[in-house]
Scaffold this motif. Structure first.
Motif, short mmCIF file in Angstrom:
data_model
loop_
_atom_site.label_atom_id
_atom_site.label_comp_id
_atom_site.label_asym_id
_atom_site.label_seq_id
_atom_site.Cartn_x
_atom_site.Cartn_y
_atom_site.Cartn_z
N ARG A 164 0.85 -1.22 0.00
CA ARG A 164 0.00 0.00 0.00
C ARG A 164 0.87 1.25 0.00
N ILE A 165 1.93 1.24 0.80
CA ILE A 165 2.84 2.39 0.87
C ILE A 165 3.60 2.53 -0.45
N PHE A 166 4.12 1.42 -0.94
CA PHE A 166 4.95 1.43 -2.15
C PHE A 166 4.17 1.91 -3.37
N ASN A 167 2.87 1.60 -3.43
CA ASN A 167 2.06 1.92 -4.59
C ASN A 167 1.68 3.40 -4.68
N ILE A 168 1.96 4.18 -3.64
CA ILE A 168 1.69 5.62 -3.69
C ILE A 168 2.91 6.30 -4.32
N PRO A 169 2.73 6.98 -5.46
CA PRO A 169 3.88 7.62 -6.11
C PRO A 169 4.38 8.82 -5.33
N ASN A 170 5.67 8.97 -5.24
CA ASN A 170 6.31 10.10 -4.54
C ASN A 170 5.98 10.09 -3.05
N PHE A 171 6.71 10.93 -2.31
CA PHE A 171 6.49 10.99 -0.86
C PHE A 171 5.47 12.08 -0.55
N THR A 172 4.20 11.75 -0.79
CA THR A 172 3.10 12.64 -0.45
C THR A 172 2.90 12.62 1.06
N GLN A 194 2.87 9.64 6.10
CA GLN A 194 2.16 9.26 7.32
C GLN A 194 2.05 7.75 7.45
N LEU A 195 1.72 7.08 6.34
CA LEU A 195 1.62 5.63 6.38
C LEU A 195 2.96 4.99 6.71
N TYR A 196 4.00 5.49 6.08
CA TYR A 196 5.34 4.94 6.35
C TYR A 196 5.73 5.17 7.80
N CYS A 197 5.43 6.35 8.33
CA CYS A 197 5.74 6.66 9.73
C CYS A 197 5.02 5.69 10.67
#
Length: 293
Positions: free
Chosen positions: A146-154, A159-162
């Motif tokens: 889910r995190i990987f599929n979001i392009p760029n660090f929006t 927030q998800l990665y954190c």
């Protein structure tokens, strides 16, 4: 609520079949997939469809906007409740939030995404709190995807990665943070700064827990150089605890522990009792490491 879901609601209210509702505008099979959010309907076809079924278009779009606003408020409330539940280590409350999401009028794909995030919060708590817990690798992988599929660090991706960076090993986190710093180092967006500083704070804490202390001053300096903003106060004070504990680790000077205890006491005095207790536990763990060595 989506256009397809609102169309279905309007159709059922008029007791029409999908064939009657779609008429000759679009095929019944195509329309059926519009209601299920599997196909999109063009603006032109939608307007003709509404006219055919005697639905006022302005009223339709107002209802759609109102329902979307309501759903947005629901999601904000769930986010607040979930953050509070994580803060208090309340897995039961997180499970209640999951049920509320499932019972909501969110589109199925949005429900699945929101439920996945709350399940990830439960997984994080269990990994950190339950000694014999066997991690749910499948769930963790879904969250990584889910995190990987979001392009760029929006903002969303940060927030998800954190929230779920515990699911990555230390080296992977180091590489991801390197990319985040490269892309967001000069941002003027307060919310982005907050997310980046929280990620760095979590990384430092994880590194120390795994007895990796060298090079952490680089990350501490990055947060220290961020502006003195009210929304960054909690993270900056937490970074200060880490900084003093690292100084204590290398220099064995008790004054650094005193600084840490004062910060922990400050959390308790300002009503953040649980957070203060977590910091106190971390201080004791680092103190024991030094004593054991």
């Amino acid at each position: 609520m989506t256009i397809g879901e609102l169309l279905k609601e309007e159709r059922l209210a008029k007791s029409k079949t999908q064939k009657e509702w779609a008429g000759n505008i679009i095929s019944t099979s195509y329309y059926a997939k519009v209601e299920k959010n599997k196909h999109r309907i063009t603006a032109e076809d939608l307007l003709v469809l509404l006219h055919l079924n005697h639905i006022d278009s302005s009223n339709f779009f107002q209802r759609l906007e109102n329902k979307q606003d309501l759903i947005h408020e629901q999601e904000k409330n769930w986010g607040y409740l979930a953050t509070n539940a994580v803060y208090h280590h309340d897995i039961a409350a997180l499970k209640q939030i999951i049920q509320s999401i499932k019972d909501s009028e969110l589109p199925q794909d949005k429900k699945a995404a929101d439920v996945l995030e709350v399940e990830g919060m439960i997984e994080t708590l269990r990994v950190n709190l339950e000694k014999n817990y066997q991690p749910n690798i499948k769930l963790q992988q879904k969250l990584k995807e889910r995190i990987f599929n979001i392009p760029n660090f929006t903002k969303l991706k940060l927030q998800l990665y954190c929230d779920f960076m515990d699911f990555y090993d230390l080296e992977a986190n180091k590489q991801i943070i390197k990319q985040i710093i490269k892309e967001k180092a000069n941002t003027a967006d307060n919310q982005i700064m907050l997310a980046v500083s929280a990620i760095i704070n979590n990384f430092i804490s994880s590194s120390m827990s795994q007895n990796h202390y060298d090079g952490l001053d680089y990350y501490i300096t990055l947060v220290d150089q961020m502006p003195q903003l009210p929304e960054l106060y909690l993270i900056k004070s937490s970074i200060a605890v880490h900084k003093y504990l690292i100084d204590y680790h290398f220099h064995k000077d008790e004054k650094y522990l005193d600084y840490c205890w004062k910060i922990a006491a400050g959390y308790r005095l300002t009503g953040m009792k649980d957070f203060g207790e977590d910091v106190a536990t971390f201080i004791e763990q680092e103190k024991k490491k030094v004593a054991d060595n």
